[in-house]
Design a protein around this motif. Structure first.
Motif, PDB file in Angstrom:
ATOM      1  N   ALA A 173       0.842  -1.200   0.000  1.00 37.73           N
ATOM      2  CA  ALA A 173       0.000   0.000   0.000  1.00 37.73           C
ATOM      3  C   ALA A 173       0.873   1.243   0.000  1.00 37.73           C
ATOM      4  O   ALA A 173       1.842   1.331   0.757  1.00 37.73           O
ATOM      5  N   VAL A 174       0.528   2.211  -0.832  1.00 41.08           N
ATOM      6  CA  VAL A 174       1.270   3.472  -0.933  1.00 41.08           C
ATOM      7  C   VAL A 174       0.258   4.614  -0.998  1.00 41.08           C
ATOM      8  O   VAL A 174      -0.684   4.572  -1.801  1.00 41.08           O
ATOM      9  N   ILE A 175       0.459   5.632  -0.156  1.00 39.84           N
ATOM     10  CA  ILE A 175      -0.390   6.825  -0.170  1.00 39.84           C
ATOM     11  C   ILE A 175       0.378   7.987  -0.792  1.00 39.84           C
ATOM     12  O   ILE A 175       1.525   8.258  -0.414  1.00 39.84           O
ATOM     13  N   GLU A 176      -0.256   8.685  -1.709  1.00 39.26           N
ATOM     14  CA  GLU A 176       0.276   9.945  -2.234  1.00 39.26           C
ATOM     15  C   GLU A 176      -0.658  11.072  -1.797  1.00 39.26           C
ATOM     16  O   GLU A 176      -1.860  11.024  -2.064  1.00 39.26           O
ATOM     17  N   ALA A 177      -0.106  12.067  -1.084  1.00 40.88           N
ATOM     18  CA  ALA A 177      -0.875  13.219  -0.627  1.00 40.88           C
ATOM     19  C   ALA A 177      -0.387  14.454  -1.366  1.00 40.88           C
ATOM     20  O   ALA A 177       0.823  14.662  -1.525  1.00 40.88           O
ATOM     21  N   PHE A 178      -1.342  15.306  -1.803  1.00 38.39           N
ATOM     22  CA  PHE A 178      -0.973  16.459  -2.628  1.00 38.39           C
ATOM     23  C   PHE A 178      -1.812  17.668  -2.257  1.00 38.39           C
ATOM     24  O   PHE A 178      -3.003  17.567  -1.961  1.00 38.39           O
TER      25      PHE A 178
END
Length: 536
Positions: A277-282
């Motif tokens: 699992a990988v989260i990208e926050a922008f």
């Protein structure tokens, strides 16, 4: 005995009784937790996966006051936490005489609710009456179904052994690769102020993948700790195959309050080929942060953060399902994800300053879940020198999202001004006054939201306060709209740090509350806590 009950909502009970008599099947709705939502910024939609657990109360099992002389007053602090996933609601607080209970951070005297992940401070006092030993109990009744009555033992003028284990009930090793070793520890501390305490690790039973490390705490050897002394019980977990493993660590102690302790050990071997699992926050102004598996993103209150699971991966295939979980958010907010919890792309609104923690789980085509969740910590930190926050709750307003509610207003007053008058009172009729250098907006305060239908928040920010100046912070109950009394909470952040907080100050319609003064550049907040029938 001192007893504090949760207040009864009389109007709500009368309404329920009336409906019962007419329809024979009405029921009283539960009170919603304290929160805030935005008028200018539309509230986000509810997700479906957050906060699926229960409230869980956590706190000390006892407080020691040591040897107290006649006439001497000694205080001890008990920190009560909600480590669950739902709001913890307090029904009653009871304390044995001659011990006394107070809550210094609650203006109306006592708390009735604690948000998930939040904590509160209870202060217990004892004044020496003679040299005899005294013991009592602080009892907390709540909606924690597993522990509806939480007792804290109180002891003064007694020399008793005391052992605290941290963690006290469970050690979780998480997922560990085959042939790898995960290390954890249980810290044993003598919590008695005046007595030695002994303990013995009696056994470690269960899966053989768990074992004791080191030579300081071997099996079946009595260990003595002096008052305040600590020692770590080192533990290891080395799985040989995928699957779940459990064991029990059994400890005996001279602490008669709880002589036998059992700590559950849990761990699992990593499945073959689990996805990642990988989260990208922008955010357009704050940038981009990736959690693979962990990340921290410093943002600003009122930011809308975009979240994506698109970078999650599986070595043998594709990701077919995701689950977003909001495991922590600041007290007094009920924000949810902007999309359902199984959406690849999601979002979260930073309604209040504080800490938000997001987890992401993913599954591959073989229905194997990620070995560990990705975790993104969103720290919403005020980027102005002054950040003053107002939220409130109204017991008679049962639906915070119906567009109807009470109207409280936040005020920041310059020493040259008068309350409710421009240009030196910053409030809803004067949201961006020109203070300091004329025409220079950097030294001007601003009110970001005028919330007129309940709950808040309202925030006032000031980036360049003037030197040798005392600012005043106040709250006006503009209109109750027929809902009655409200309870205001004000937090003052200076340089991004919370320096003052008063929770749940009771206000009636049209009342004005002078909460505190801020002395600059000393950065000192002076409590005032003066209530007036209207503007002074």
């Amino acid at each position: 005995m001192q007893t504090i009950h949760r207040p009864i909502n009389v109007q709500l009970l009368l309404l329920c009784a009336l409906l019962l008599g007419v329809l024979f099947l009405a029921a009283c709705p539960e009170e919603d937790p304290i929160t805030g939502s935005s008028l200018i910024f539309e509230p986000v939609e509810f997700g479906t996966y957050e906060f699926d657990g229960q409230p869980r109360i956590e706190g000390p099992d006892r407080l020691f006051f040591g040897d107290v002389e006649v006439g001497q007053r000694v205080q001890r602090v008990a920190t009560i936490r909600n480590v669950g996933r739902l709001a913890l609601k307090f029904h009653e607080w009871t304390i044995s005489a001659p011990f006394e209970l107070e809550f210094p951070h609650f203006a109306d005297g006592y708390p009735i609710e604690l948000a998930p992940g939040a904590s509160l401070t209870a202060v217990v006092s004892y004044t020496g009456q003679d040299n005899d030993g005294v013991q009592g109990t602080l009892s907390i009744m709540s909606n924690d179904e597993q522990n509806p009555r939480f007792d804290i033992g109180l002891f003064a003028n007694l020399s008793l052994p005391c052992l605290v284990l941290e963690p006290a009930q469970r050690v979780d090793f998480g997922r560990t690769d085959r042939d790898a070793t995960a290390l954890r520890s249980v810290v044993a501390t003598n919590c008695s102020p005046n007595s030695p305490t002994t303990f013995t690790v009696e056994s470690l039973e269960g899966a053989s993948e768990f074992y004791l490390m080191g030579e300081r705490t071997p099996l079946r050897r009595e260990i003595e700790l002096n008052p305040g002394e600590s020692i770590a019980i080192e533990l290891a977990f080395a799985p040989r195959a995928p699957g779940d493993y459990q064991a029990e660590l059994q400890i005996s102690t001279s602490d008669a309050f709880s002589p036998e302790r059992v700590i559950q050990l849990h761990g699992s071997g990593t499945p073959f080929g689990c996805p990642t699992a990988v989260i990208e926050a922008f955010h357009a102004q704050r940038g981009r942060v990736v959690a693979d598996p962990n990340g921290t993103f410093e943002v600003v209150p009122l930011d809308r953060i975009q979240l994506s699971a698109a970078q999650s991966r599986d070595s043998d295939g594709e990701i077919v399902r995701v689950e977003w979980v909001l495991i922590e958010r600041p007290e007094d907010t009920v924000v949810h994800f902007s999309q359902p919890g199984d959406s690849v792309n999601n979002g979260l609104y930073m309604e209040l300053a504080g800490r938000y923690v997001v987890e992401l789980h993913v599954w591959n085509a073989r229905n194997t879940r990620s070995c560990q969740p990705a975790r993104m910590v969103l720290e919403a930190v005020a980027n102005k020198q002054f950040h003053i926050q107002l939220v409130w709750d109204t017991p008679n307003d049962q639906d915070r999202f119906d567009g109807s509610g009470t109207d409280l207003d936040l005020h920041l007053l310059h020493p040259r001004g008068r309350w409710n008058k421009g240009p030196h009172d910053c409030f809803w009729q004067n949201m961006r006054p020109d203070w300091g250098v004329a025409g220079d907006s950097s030294d001007d305060p601003s009110l970001d939201i005028d919330k007129v239908d309940g709950w808040g928040p309202e925030n006032i920010n000031l980036d360049k306060p003037e030197n040798d100046t005392v600012y005043k912070v106040g709250v006006h109950y503009f209109s109750d709209h027929g809902y009655g009394a409200s309870f205001a909470t004000v937090r003052i952040f200076l340089g991004g740090e919370l320096v003052s907080e008063v929770r749940r100050k009771r206000l009636a319609d049209q009342q004005f509350w002078h909460m505190a003064n801020i002395e600059w550049p000393a950065g000192r907040v002076v409590p005032i806590d003066a209530t007036h029938a209207t503007f002074p």
